[in-house]
Design a protein around this motif. Structure first.
Motif, PDB file in Angstrom:
ATOM      1  N   ASP A  21      21.647  11.216  39.268  1.00 23.47           N
ATOM      2  CA  ASP A  21      21.586  10.618  40.602  1.00 23.47           C
ATOM      3  C   ASP A  21      21.062   9.184  40.574  1.00 23.47           C
ATOM      4  OD1 ASP A  21      22.645  12.549  42.328  1.00 23.47           O
ATOM      5  OD2 ASP A  21      20.779  13.716  42.276  1.00 23.47           O
ATOM      6  N   GLY A  22      21.784   8.327  41.296  1.00 23.37           N
ATOM      7  CA  GLY A  22      21.330   6.969  41.513  1.00 23.37           C
ATOM      8  C   GLY A  22      21.779   5.951  40.477  1.00 23.37           C
ATOM      9  N   ARG A  23      22.419   6.387  39.384  1.00 23.75           N
ATOM     10  CA  ARG A  23      22.822   5.442  38.342  1.00 23.75           C
ATOM     11  C   ARG A  23      24.255   5.700  37.876  1.00 23.75           C
ATOM     12  NH1 ARG A  23      20.408   2.387  34.844  1.00 23.75           N
ATOM     13  NH2 ARG A  23      22.512   1.503  34.958  1.00 23.75           N
ATOM     14  N   TRP A  24      24.919   4.581  37.555  1.00 22.06           N
ATOM     15  CA  TRP A  24      26.210   4.647  36.885  1.00 22.06           C
ATOM     16  C   TRP A  24      25.987   5.154  35.460  1.00 22.06           C
ATOM     17  CZ3 TRP A  24      31.052   3.874  38.765  1.00 22.06           C
ATOM     18  CH2 TRP A  24      32.101   3.744  37.842  1.00 22.06           C
ATOM     19  N   PRO A  25      26.851   5.994  34.920  1.00 24.87           N
ATOM     20  CA  PRO A  25      26.666   6.479  33.543  1.00 24.87           C
ATOM     21  C   PRO A  25      26.533   5.314  32.557  1.00 24.87           C
ATOM     22  CG  PRO A  25      28.354   7.746  34.655  1.00 24.87           C
ATOM     23  CD  PRO A  25      28.033   6.600  35.567  1.00 24.87           C
ATOM     24  N   HIS A  26      25.563   5.407  31.672  1.00 24.93           N
ATOM     25  CA  HIS A  26      25.240   4.251  30.838  1.00 24.93           C
ATOM     26  C   HIS A  26      24.521   4.664  29.554  1.00 24.93           C
ATOM     27  CE1 HIS A  26      21.675   5.177  33.239  1.00 24.93           C
ATOM     28  NE2 HIS A  26      20.967   4.656  32.238  1.00 24.93           N
ATOM     29  N   MET A  27      24.404   3.699  28.646  1.00 29.38           N
ATOM     30  CA  MET A  27      23.585   3.813  27.442  1.00 29.38           C
ATOM     31  C   MET A  27      22.654   2.607  27.395  1.00 29.38           C
ATOM     32  SD  MET A  27      26.323   4.931  24.495  1.00 29.38           S
ATOM     33  CE  MET A  27      27.293   6.453  24.577  1.00 29.38           C
ATOM     34  N   HIS A  28      21.484   2.803  26.833  1.00 25.88           N
ATOM     35  CA  HIS A  28      20.519   1.720  26.645  1.00 25.88           C
ATOM     36  C   HIS A  28      20.556   1.223  25.206  1.00 25.88           C
ATOM     37  CE1 HIS A  28      18.221   2.490  30.443  1.00 25.88           C
ATOM     38  NE2 HIS A  28      18.626   3.742  30.231  1.00 25.88           N
ATOM     39  N   PHE A  29      20.246  -0.043  25.027  1.00 29.02           N
ATOM     40  CA  PHE A  29      20.089  -0.552  23.660  1.00 29.02           C
ATOM     41  C   PHE A  29      19.128  -1.727  23.636  1.00 29.02           C
ATOM     42  CE2 PHE A  29      23.592  -3.156  25.283  1.00 29.02           C
ATOM     43  CZ  PHE A  29      23.275  -4.433  24.820  1.00 29.02           C
ATOM     44  N   GLU A  30      18.537  -1.913  22.471  1.00 27.81           N
ATOM     45  CA  GLU A  30      17.702  -3.083  22.199  1.00 27.81           C
ATOM     46  C   GLU A  30      18.152  -3.690  20.878  1.00 27.81           C
ATOM     47  OE1 GLU A  30      13.487  -2.000  24.406  1.00 27.81           O
ATOM     48  OE2 GLU A  30      13.724  -1.467  22.298  1.00 27.81           O
ATOM     49  N   VAL A  31      18.137  -5.013  20.805  1.00 26.93           N
ATOM     50  CA  VAL A  31      18.503  -5.726  19.575  1.00 26.93           C
ATOM     51  C   VAL A  31      17.254  -6.416  19.028  1.00 26.93           C
ATOM     52  CG1 VAL A  31      19.964  -7.490  18.525  1.00 26.93           C
ATOM     53  CG2 VAL A  31      20.856  -6.099  20.406  1.00 26.93           C
ATOM     54  N   PHE A  32      17.024  -6.258  17.734  1.00 24.82           N
ATOM     55  CA  PHE A  32      15.880  -6.862  17.055  1.00 24.82           C
ATOM     56  C   PHE A  32      16.398  -7.796  15.961  1.00 24.82           C
ATOM     57  CE2 PHE A  32      14.654  -2.828  18.781  1.00 24.82           C
ATOM     58  CZ  PHE A  32      13.361  -2.996  19.258  1.00 24.82           C
ATOM     59  N   SER A  33      15.618  -8.812  15.630  1.00 27.74           N
ATOM     60  CA  SER A  33      16.041  -9.786  14.630  1.00 27.74           C
ATOM     61  C   SER A  33      16.061  -9.220  13.218  1.00 27.74           C
ATOM     62  CB  SER A  33      15.128 -11.014  14.661  1.00 27.74           C
ATOM     63  OG  SER A  33      13.789 -10.634  14.385  1.00 27.74           O
ATOM     64  N   SER A  34      15.409  -8.088  13.005  1.00 27.64           N
ATOM     65  CA  SER A  34      15.388  -7.458  11.687  1.00 27.64           C
ATOM     66  C   SER A  34      14.947  -6.015  11.833  1.00 27.64           C
ATOM     67  CB  SER A  34      14.427  -8.191  10.747  1.00 27.64           C
ATOM     68  OG  SER A  34      13.087  -8.037  11.198  1.00 27.64           O
ATOM     69  N   LEU A  35      15.135  -5.237  10.777  1.00 34.88           N
ATOM     70  CA  LEU A  35      14.692  -3.849  10.801  1.00 34.88           C
ATOM     71  C   LEU A  35      13.178  -3.775  10.874  1.00 34.88           C
ATOM     72  CD1 LEU A  35      15.246  -0.823  10.623  1.00 34.88           C
ATOM     73  CD2 LEU A  35      15.260  -1.045   8.123  1.00 34.88           C
TER      74      LEU A  35
END
Length: 301
Positions: free
Chosen positions: A204-218
């Motif tokens: 409820d309340g959100r369009w179906p989605h995935m989250h992600f974060e990008v980092f400069s290195s492992l």
């Protein structure tokens, strides 16, 4: 007195004698003058050391010692790239498990856990081995630099997470016992990472989605809280309709999806058409055989 007699005798020897005496006196005076000058020069040399023949006098001016001045690192700004745009920064939401919030009174940070670096994120890997079920998706993300004609960025880490087929997030609330549908991968020479996961539900309340974060290195990723970009992926509308038609696998998603729209979504609704297009992965395949999906992630470096 005897010395007076010698003086009288000298004055009585004639003009030639007097001229000779005068010459000797003059010669003696010149010699005394020369010795006096030489002594003065020796004294000067003894006090001042070597001097330049130009005899110019200079005073020493202290050379200021430079002090280090911190130079701020410029914040990258995006320029237009061929075939990519800068992904907008979006909220990580209430369930990131990346150390930025707490769950049940304690900080939840799966990024520092052993085993989080993996391609198949369907199984739990902390306290259970439960496998998240749902329509299979193999997702390839390509991280590019929008300031370098969309050049791929190798060595960047991507953390992907999303809800399960019931709309729950692992490590939180009813999904707290599980750690599935979370994982980190490092981009290859083509700037790509690939995850095996499932299609997320609609809640409820959100369009179906995935989250992600990008980092400069492992190392930055598993150290926690150093993301250069936090954003989200929007699932294609037509595919949502197809996947959610399987109400046994995705109970309640079809009815919830009918009540939301991409334009009114509080995350995607204010993005440009170009941004939404890039945030929406391209899918091929089928629900029965599984889908292959791909998307570009544009960041400014």
């Amino acid at each position: 007195m005897q010395h007076d007699d010698h003086i009288i005798e000298d004055h009585d020897r004639g003009l030639a004698h007097d001229l000779a005496v005068m010459a000797r006196v003059m010669e003696r005076r010149r010699a005394l003058k020369w010795f006096a000058g030489a002594g003065t020069m020796a004294l000067v040399a003894g006090c001042g050391g070597e001097t330049d023949s130009s005899a110019t006098t200079t005073s020493a001016t202290p050379t200021p010692t430079p002090t280090a001045t911190a130079t701020p690192t410029p914040t990258p700004t995006a320029t237009s790239g061929a075939g990519c745009v800068l992904d907008p920064t979006e909220t990580a939401g209430p369930y990131p498990a990346d150390g930025t919030n707490s769950s049940a009174g304690s900080t939840s940070n799966v990024l520092t856990s052993s085993g989080v670096v993996r391609s198949d994120i369907r199984p739990s890997f902390l306290t259970t081995t439960t496998v998240a079920t749902g329509t299979r998706v193999t997702l390839t993300l390509t991280v590019v630099n929008v300031n370098a004609s969309c050049a791929p960025l190798a060595g960047y880490a991507v953390y992907l997470w999303h809800c399960d087929r019931n709309g729950n997030y692992s490590l939180y609330a009813s999904g707290a016992a599980e750690s599935y549908l979370r994982g980190v991968q490092v981009t290859d020479a083509n700037g790509q990472v690939t995850f095996t996961t499932i299609f997320p539900a609609c809640y409820d309340g959100r369009w179906p989605h995935m989250h992600f974060e990008v980092f400069s290195s492992l190392s930055a990723a598993i150290g926690g809280r150093y993301a250069v970009l936090t954003s989200q992926l929007a699932m294609p509308a037509a595919l949502c309709t197809t996947v959610f038609a399987d109400t046994a696998t995705y109970p309640g998603s079809a009815s919830r999806f009918a009540r939301v729209s991409l334009s009114s979504d509080n995350i995607f609704g204010d993005n440009s058409a170009a941004q939404v297009a890039q945030q929406t992965p391209t899918f091929t395949g089928s629900a029965a055989a599984g889908y292959q999906a791909s998307a570009i992630i544009g960041i400014a470096r």
